[in-house]
Design an enzyme around this catalytic site. Structure first.
Site, PDB file in Angstrom:
ATOM      1  N   TYR A 150      37.600  50.101  36.788  1.00 27.01           N
ATOM      2  CA  TYR A 150      38.723  50.692  36.225  1.00 27.01           C
ATOM      3  C   TYR A 150      38.940  50.566  34.698  1.00 27.01           C
ATOM      4  O   TYR A 150      39.044  51.486  34.015  1.00 27.01           O
ATOM      5  CB  TYR A 150      39.919  50.195  36.792  1.00 27.01           C
ATOM      6  CG  TYR A 150      41.230  50.681  36.408  1.00 27.01           C
ATOM      7  CD1 TYR A 150      41.472  51.951  36.593  1.00 27.01           C
ATOM      8  CD2 TYR A 150      42.190  50.155  35.712  1.00 27.01           C
ATOM      9  CE1 TYR A 150      42.720  52.756  36.424  1.00 27.01           C
ATOM     10  CE2 TYR A 150      43.164  50.559  35.340  1.00 27.01           C
ATOM     11  CZ  TYR A 150      43.684  51.895  35.565  1.00 27.01           C
ATOM     12  OH  TYR A 150      44.686  52.545  35.007  1.00 27.01           O
ATOM     13  N   SER A 153      36.387  52.705  32.782  1.00 20.41           N
ATOM     14  CA  SER A 153      36.704  54.048  32.961  1.00 20.41           C
ATOM     15  C   SER A 153      37.706  54.455  32.033  1.00 20.41           C
ATOM     16  O   SER A 153      37.638  55.611  31.451  1.00 20.41           O
ATOM     17  CB  SER A 153      37.051  54.480  34.432  1.00 20.41           C
ATOM     18  OG  SER A 153      38.394  53.918  34.924  1.00 20.41           O
TER      19      SER A 153
END
Length: 261
Positions: A150, A153
């Protein structure tokens, strides 16, 4: 009142739905995109009733490499898209030593690839002025256990925001991002524990944020008031990026020389 066509991913709830409501309150037509079809349909119907605006629902999995086609589907229903808000995002908890390629790739596909593909598709519509607002996160600059995919990203999304802003400026597309701090969102897709919420909500303002506060930032970035703003990352985090109030005040009692000895 404006009359733009605004496409918002992750519009069935949380920050995405708050953004949809903020733009609908301005009189904009809304196309909501989400994988949760029933929740999305209900949310869009409620916006149409409350604000008297046209709404459309597109159920889609943003991990698909064909997700850019959503722009043409939305345009066929309500005309060219003027504003794109990439609010969809997933943040499963996967420790690195337990993560597989599929776990990693799905987060990158939904959180990074989809916003880029949708942005490029928006720019390909025509050369009308348009705006993109990506929803990033404080995780773009701070790693934490279980969120390597995460955090990566969101760091990538912020660079993609800048890259798209540079390459698509001549096409009349402004691309910016809002990076929220911890926001109170009751999400069945991305739940968090109470202990986690208490730990990450420490900031100089001393409270958690609300979805409408992120929506207000997105609304500004998409407006004519931000016409000279592109490639920017607006951090709306209660001051968490600026520093912390959780450390005690330090009063030095020795000179630098004494400390060195």
């Amino acid at each position: 009142m404006s009359c733009r066509h605004v496409l918002i991913t992750g519009a069935a709830g949380g920050i995405g739905l708050a953004c949809a409501a903020a733009f609908a309150a301005e009189g904009d037509a809304i196309t909501g995109v989400d994988a949760r079809q029933s929740e999305l349909t209900s949310a869009m119907a409620d916006l149409a009733h409350r604000y008297g605006v046209a709404t459309e629902s597109i159920a889609a999995d943003l991990a698909s490499p064909d997700c850019g086609e959503i722009i043409s589907r939305a345009a066929a229903a309500q005309g060219p898209v003027d504003v794109l808000v990439n609010a969809a995002g997933i943040y499963p908890a996967n420790p690195l030593q337990q993560m597989n390629a599929e776990d990693w790739d799905r987060v990158q596909h939904v959180n990074v690839r989809a916003p880029v593909l949708l942005t490029v598709a928006l720019a390909a519509q025509d050369h009308r002025p348009s705006a993109v607002v990506n929803i990033s996160s404080g995780a773009a600059t701070r790693a934490r256990p279980g969120a390597a995919h995460y955090c990566t990203s969101k760091a990538a999304l912020e660079m993609a925001t800048k890259a798209c802003a540079v390459e698509l400026a001549q096409a009349g597309v402004r691309v910016n991002a809002v990076a929220p701090g911890f926001i109170e969102v009751d999400s069945p897709v991305n739940p968090v524990t109470d202990d986690y919420a208490a730990a990450v909500s420490v900031n100089p303002l001393g409270r958690t944020g609300q979805p409408y506060e992120i929506a207000a930032a997105a609304l500004w970035l998409a407006s004519d008031a931000a016409s000279f703003t592109t490639g920017a990352i607006l951090r709306v985090d209660g001051g968490a990026t600026a520093g912390t109030t959780s450390l005690p005040t330090h009063y030095p009692t020795t000179t630098p020389l004494q400390r060195a000895q």
